[in-house]
Design a protein around this motif. Structure first.
Motif, PDB file in Angstrom:
ATOM      1  N   ASP A  69      28.534  24.275  27.700  1.00 44.59           N
ATOM      2  CA  ASP A  69      28.186  24.989  29.034  1.00 44.59           C
ATOM      3  C   ASP A  69      29.344  25.727  29.177  1.00 44.59           C
ATOM      4  O   ASP A  69      30.214  25.308  29.686  1.00 44.59           O
ATOM      5  CB  ASP A  69      28.142  23.736  30.108  1.00 44.59           C
ATOM      6  N   PRO A  70      29.311  26.997  28.763  1.00 42.69           N
ATOM      7  CA  PRO A  70      28.066  27.750  28.046  1.00 42.69           C
ATOM      8  C   PRO A  70      28.333  27.619  26.672  1.00 42.69           C
ATOM      9  O   PRO A  70      27.619  27.806  25.711  1.00 42.69           O
ATOM     10  CB  PRO A  70      28.198  29.233  28.478  1.00 42.69           C
ATOM     11  N   LYS A  71      29.480  27.130  26.123  1.00 42.07           N
ATOM     12  CA  LYS A  71      29.800  27.057  24.669  1.00 42.07           C
ATOM     13  C   LYS A  71      30.294  25.775  24.364  1.00 42.07           C
ATOM     14  O   LYS A  71      30.761  24.842  25.389  1.00 42.07           O
ATOM     15  CB  LYS A  71      31.107  28.051  24.344  1.00 42.07           C
ATOM     16  N   PRO A  72      30.244  25.341  23.162  1.00 45.13           N
ATOM     17  CA  PRO A  72      30.482  23.907  22.766  1.00 45.13           C
ATOM     18  C   PRO A  72      31.959  23.523  23.369  1.00 45.13           C
ATOM     19  O   PRO A  72      32.872  24.138  22.932  1.00 45.13           O
ATOM     20  CB  PRO A  72      30.580  23.889  21.419  1.00 45.13           C
ATOM     21  N   ARG A  73      32.027  22.127  24.075  1.00 42.16           N
ATOM     22  CA  ARG A  73      33.378  21.845  24.530  1.00 42.16           C
ATOM     23  C   ARG A  73      33.628  20.410  24.308  1.00 42.16           C
ATOM     24  O   ARG A  73      32.467  19.617  24.401  1.00 42.16           O
ATOM     25  CB  ARG A  73      33.721  22.254  25.993  1.00 42.16           C
ATOM     26  N   VAL A  74      34.635  19.867  24.142  1.00 39.00           N
ATOM     27  CA  VAL A  74      34.889  18.481  24.260  1.00 39.00           C
ATOM     28  C   VAL A  74      35.638  17.955  25.726  1.00 39.00           C
ATOM     29  O   VAL A  74      36.844  18.745  25.901  1.00 39.00           O
ATOM     30  CB  VAL A  74      35.703  17.958  23.072  1.00 39.00           C
ATOM     31  N   ILE A  75      35.099  17.399  26.377  1.00 39.13           N
ATOM     32  CA  ILE A  75      35.479  16.937  27.872  1.00 39.13           C
ATOM     33  C   ILE A  75      36.171  15.585  27.910  1.00 39.13           C
ATOM     34  O   ILE A  75      35.446  14.720  27.142  1.00 39.13           O
ATOM     35  CB  ILE A  75      34.489  17.399  28.781  1.00 39.13           C
ATOM     36  N   ALA A  76      37.186  15.442  28.562  1.00 37.13           N
ATOM     37  CA  ALA A  76      37.760  14.103  28.343  1.00 37.13           C
ATOM     38  C   ALA A  76      37.681  13.527  29.976  1.00 37.13           C
ATOM     39  O   ALA A  76      38.211  14.139  30.934  1.00 37.13           O
ATOM     40  CB  ALA A  76      39.305  14.349  27.849  1.00 37.13           C
ATOM     41  N   ARG A  77      37.096  12.478  29.903  1.00 35.99           N
ATOM     42  CA  ARG A  77      36.779  11.793  31.256  1.00 35.99           C
ATOM     43  C   ARG A  77      37.994  10.577  31.525  1.00 35.99           C
ATOM     44  O   ARG A  77      37.804   9.698  30.638  1.00 35.99           O
ATOM     45  CB  ARG A  77      35.600  11.265  31.498  1.00 35.99           C
ATOM     46  N   ALA A  78      39.015  10.812  32.431  1.00 37.18           N
ATOM     47  CA  ALA A  78      39.787   9.505  32.532  1.00 37.18           C
ATOM     48  C   ALA A  78      39.015   8.453  33.556  1.00 37.18           C
ATOM     49  O   ALA A  78      38.305   8.790  34.346  1.00 37.18           O
ATOM     50  CB  ALA A  78      40.959  10.102  33.041  1.00 37.18           C
ATOM     51  N   PRO A  79      39.582   7.109  33.373  1.00 33.63           N
ATOM     52  CA  PRO A  79      39.057   5.981  34.140  1.00 33.63           C
ATOM     53  C   PRO A  79      39.182   6.657  35.672  1.00 33.63           C
ATOM     54  O   PRO A  79      40.452   7.250  35.595  1.00 33.63           O
ATOM     55  CB  PRO A  79      39.915   4.786  33.792  1.00 33.63           C
ATOM     56  N   VAL A  80      38.504   6.006  36.566  1.00 31.03           N
ATOM     57  CA  VAL A  80      38.720   6.610  37.912  1.00 31.03           C
ATOM     58  C   VAL A  80      39.978   6.284  38.506  1.00 31.03           C
ATOM     59  O   VAL A  80      40.471   6.977  39.320  1.00 31.03           O
ATOM     60  CB  VAL A  80      37.402   6.061  38.886  1.00 31.03           C
ATOM     61  N   GLU A  81      40.557   5.023  38.101  1.00 30.17           N
ATOM     62  CA  GLU A  81      41.973   4.625  38.617  1.00 30.17           C
ATOM     63  C   GLU A  81      42.941   5.617  38.256  1.00 30.17           C
ATOM     64  O   GLU A  81      43.866   6.123  39.174  1.00 30.17           O
ATOM     65  CB  GLU A  81      42.351   3.380  38.329  1.00 30.17           C
ATOM     66  N   ASP A  82      42.760   6.163  37.093  1.00 30.48           N
ATOM     67  CA  ASP A  82      43.730   7.321  36.378  1.00 30.48           C
ATOM     68  C   ASP A  82      43.574   8.496  37.244  1.00 30.48           C
ATOM     69  O   ASP A  82      44.683   9.100  37.409  1.00 30.48           O
ATOM     70  CB  ASP A  82      43.692   7.372  35.080  1.00 30.48           C
ATOM     71  N   ARG A  83      42.385   8.558  37.594  1.00 36.29           N
ATOM     72  CA  ARG A  83      42.021   9.969  38.391  1.00 36.29           C
ATOM     73  C   ARG A  83      42.668   9.969  39.645  1.00 36.29           C
ATOM     74  O   ARG A  83      43.225  10.943  40.286  1.00 36.29           O
ATOM     75  CB  ARG A  83      40.531  10.177  38.495  1.00 36.29           C
ATOM     76  N   VAL A  84      42.935   8.607  40.228  1.00 35.61           N
ATOM     77  CA  VAL A  84      43.777   8.471  41.470  1.00 35.61           C
ATOM     78  C   VAL A  84      45.281   9.069  41.184  1.00 35.61           C
ATOM     79  O   VAL A  84      45.621   9.885  42.044  1.00 35.61           O
ATOM     80  CB  VAL A  84      43.719   7.369  41.868  1.00 35.61           C
ATOM     81  N   VAL A  85      45.959   8.620  40.172  1.00 36.03           N
ATOM     82  CA  VAL A  85      47.237   9.087  39.871  1.00 36.03           C
ATOM     83  C   VAL A  85      47.460  10.664  39.563  1.00 36.03           C
ATOM     84  O   VAL A  85      48.269  11.172  40.076  1.00 36.03           O
ATOM     85  CB  VAL A  85      47.864   8.233  38.617  1.00 36.03           C
ATOM     86  N   HIS A  86      46.392  11.006  38.875  1.00 34.72           N
ATOM     87  CA  HIS A  86      46.399  12.570  38.440  1.00 34.72           C
ATOM     88  C   HIS A  86      46.196  13.244  39.808  1.00 34.72           C
ATOM     89  O   HIS A  86      47.204  14.301  40.166  1.00 34.72           O
ATOM     90  CB  HIS A  86      45.146  12.862  37.677  1.00 34.72           C
ATOM     91  N   THR A  87      45.538  12.828  40.821  1.00 37.33           N
ATOM     92  CA  THR A  87      45.366  13.386  42.096  1.00 37.33           C
ATOM     93  C   THR A  87      46.722  13.331  42.920  1.00 37.33           C
ATOM     94  O   THR A  87      47.369  14.344  43.329  1.00 37.33           O
ATOM     95  CB  THR A  87      44.339  12.961  42.750  1.00 37.33           C
ATOM     96  N   ALA A  88      47.281  12.074  42.707  1.00 36.30           N
ATOM     97  CA  ALA A  88      48.718  11.975  43.442  1.00 36.30           C
ATOM     98  C   ALA A  88      49.608  12.960  42.927  1.00 36.30           C
ATOM     99  O   ALA A  88      50.470  13.308  43.713  1.00 36.30           O
ATOM    100  CB  ALA A  88      48.941  10.473  43.535  1.00 36.30           C
ATOM    101  N   LEU A  89      49.807  12.885  41.668  1.00 39.45           N
ATOM    102  CA  LEU A  89      50.843  13.728  40.827  1.00 39.45           C
ATOM    103  C   LEU A  89      50.555  15.175  41.122  1.00 39.45           C
ATOM    104  O   LEU A  89      51.687  15.987  41.504  1.00 39.45           O
ATOM    105  CB  LEU A  89      50.716  13.640  39.471  1.00 39.45           C
TER     106      LEU A  89
END
Length: 238
Positions: A69-89
């Motif tokens: 979408d639109p070209k081949p990619r590798v997307i990394a999805r973090a656990p939702v708790e980690d995403r909280v820390v990412h957002t806080a940072l």
């Protein structure tokens, strides 16, 4: 350049983590993992805060997803708790970088975005006869976390805060080393180098890639090269 301290104390502030939870779940409560996080948000905040204060918090690792979408990619999805820390940072680091950005940078920035980038580009195309579209080859997988860390140290002098950032950076290293993932993303055998990279999809990666690594390029193009028209959206340049 002034270096900011006191960020770790703000990172582990209970209210700050609660706001990070709310931002993480906004618009995503139909997903089971997000809904479960919201249901037990008080316990999550208490646990994350305790682990961060004691210096034992560690990222849970990324789930790799292949998309086209639109070209081949590798997307990394973090656990939702980690995403909280990412957002806080990110909410604490953005104010350190956004004010000094060039007006030519349009990605991941309030008041800018793809539509404004297109309008700016159209205005430049009407004014200039020639243009050159460029991008950085395999940009996210080729970013060296050590370079990101060095650039962050120019603005941040809070060691406990940077230690948390280090763990986030380390958790994404080597995600693009797997031969199957490299084939899917159409990477060359010799580029990007193995053992580095930022995960595509992490909020922290968006900040580092859009506003930390290439911010100096914008000012170089404008002040040193004196290019009369320039637009950058992450690693896409015209």
């Amino acid at each position: 350049m002034n270096r900011r301290g006191g960020l770790f104390a703000r990172l582990v502030d209970r209210d700050h983590l609660e706001r990070a939870v709310a931002a993480t779940v906004r618009g995503k409560l139909r997903r089971a993992d997000v809904a479960w996080l919201w249901f037990r948000r008080e316990a999550v905040v208490r646990s994350l805060r305790d682990e961060l204060i004691r210096g034992v918090w560690r990222p849970g690792g990324f789930e790799l997803l292949t998309i086209r979408d639109p070209k081949p990619r590798v997307i990394a999805r973090a656990p939702v708790e980690d995403r909280v820390v990412h957002t806080a940072l990110v909410s604490l680091m953005e104010p350190l970088f956004l004010p000094s950005l060039s007006e030519t940078a349009f990605a991941c920035r309030p008041g800018y975005g793809t539509h404004r980038a297109r309008l700016r580009l159209l205005a430049l195309l009407r004014r200039h006869r020639f243009f050159v579209p460029l991008d950085v080859k395999a940009y996210f997988p080729s970013i060296d976390p050590a370079i990101v860390r060095a650039l962050l140290e120019r603005r941040i002098r809070d060691r406990p805060f940077l230690a948390v950032v280090d763990r986030v950076l380390d958790s994404g290293v080597g995600l693009h080393d797997d031969p199957a993932m490299r084939r899917h993303a159409r990477m060359d055998d010799d580029w990007p180098p193995r053992g580095i990279g930022l995960p595509i999809g992490a909020l922290t990666s968006q900040l580092f890639a859009a506003h930390v690594v290439l911010a100096g390029l914008d000012h170089h193009v404008k002040r040193t090269l004196k290019v009369p028209g320039f637009v950058r959206y992450a690693d896409d340049l015209v």
